[in-house]
Design a protein around this motif. Structure first.
Motif, short mmCIF file in Angstrom:
data_model
loop_
_atom_site.label_atom_id
_atom_site.label_comp_id
_atom_site.label_asym_id
_atom_site.label_seq_id
_atom_site.Cartn_x
_atom_site.Cartn_y
_atom_site.Cartn_z
N VAL A 72 0.83 -1.21 0.00
CA VAL A 72 0.00 0.00 0.00
C VAL A 72 0.87 1.26 0.00
O VAL A 72 0.58 2.23 -0.70
CB VAL A 72 -0.96 0.00 1.21
N LEU A 73 1.94 1.26 0.78
CA LEU A 73 2.77 2.44 0.93
C LEU A 73 3.84 2.61 -0.14
O LEU A 73 4.41 3.68 -0.28
CB LEU A 73 3.47 2.42 2.30
N PHE A 74 4.11 1.55 -0.92
CA PHE A 74 5.20 1.61 -1.89
C PHE A 74 4.93 2.71 -2.92
O PHE A 74 3.88 2.74 -3.55
CB PHE A 74 5.36 0.27 -2.60
N PRO A 75 5.86 3.66 -3.09
CA PRO A 75 5.61 4.81 -3.96
C PRO A 75 5.70 4.47 -5.44
O PRO A 75 6.38 3.53 -5.84
CB PRO A 75 6.70 5.79 -3.56
N VAL A 76 5.03 5.27 -6.22
CA VAL A 76 5.07 5.17 -7.68
C VAL A 76 6.35 5.86 -8.15
O VAL A 76 6.71 6.92 -7.65
CB VAL A 76 3.83 5.86 -8.29
N ARG A 77 7.04 5.25 -9.11
CA ARG A 77 8.26 5.86 -9.68
C ARG A 77 7.88 6.57 -10.97
O ARG A 77 7.44 5.94 -11.93
CB ARG A 77 9.31 4.79 -9.95
#
Length: 183
Positions: A72-77
């Motif tokens: 859920v927290l993993f950011p978009v690159r």
């Protein structure tokens, strides 16, 4: 970013026209997501261990819960190059041609989003804050959006892009003043 007299302004540190630029805050955001995940996992293990009910099965359950939080927290690159902008998530990459944009729409809600669509049917959704924090990415999007507007394909969202351009200019000027000690 262009002034009314037609002169082009580039933010400090902007890239030459042929290179690919990335979100410079992405690695820090990944570390923050990993720290939150590790803290949750440690807290769950600690509470369960203190209660005397920690087993291998429960530890596996807490690990699964922590990994779900990481997802859920993993950011978009976000990255951009001449004529394109890409958004890479854990499960895939979406790319839009910025020189063939048809619509740019802001989505309001819990988290503000900017939705870009091109003539090929591609769609990218991203946080406008990424563009504000990374003037190089904004420069790529702005360059492509101007080409789309000149070609007549961009029919929806030019006013929203101008508002975003003002916000990027304001934040870039603030950052320049902060770095130079004039603030």
């Amino acid at each position: 970013m262009e002034h009314r007299d037609g002169t082009r302004v580039r933010a400090a540190g902007s890239s030459p026209s042929g290179t690919v630029v990335h979100d410079r805050d992405w690695a820090g955001d990944v570390r923050s997501a990993a720290r939150c995940t590790g803290a949750l996992f440690g807290l769950l293990l600690g509470v369960d261990g203190a209660a005397g009910s920690l087993t291998w099965g429960r530890a596996a359950l807490w690990l699964l819960l922590a990994l779900l939080l990481l997802l859920v927290l993993f950011p978009v690159r976000v990255s951009a190059g001449p004529g394109w902008l890409a958004s890479r998530r854990l499960l895939g990459t979406r790319r839009v041609r910025t020189d063939q944009l048809t619509a740019v729409r802001p989505l309001d809600g819990v988290a503000r989003r900017l939705v870009l669509r091109d003539t090929l049917g591609n769609r990218v959704e991203l946080d406008p804050g990424v563009l504000v924090r990374n003037p190089e990415l904004w420069y790529r999007l702005d360059e492509g959006a101007r080409a789309s507007e000149a070609a007549g394909t961009l029919r929806c969202g030019t006013a929203d892009l101008r508002l975003l351009a003002r916000r990027v200019d304001r934040e870039t000027a603030r950052e320049v003043f902060r770095v130079s000690g004039l603030e």
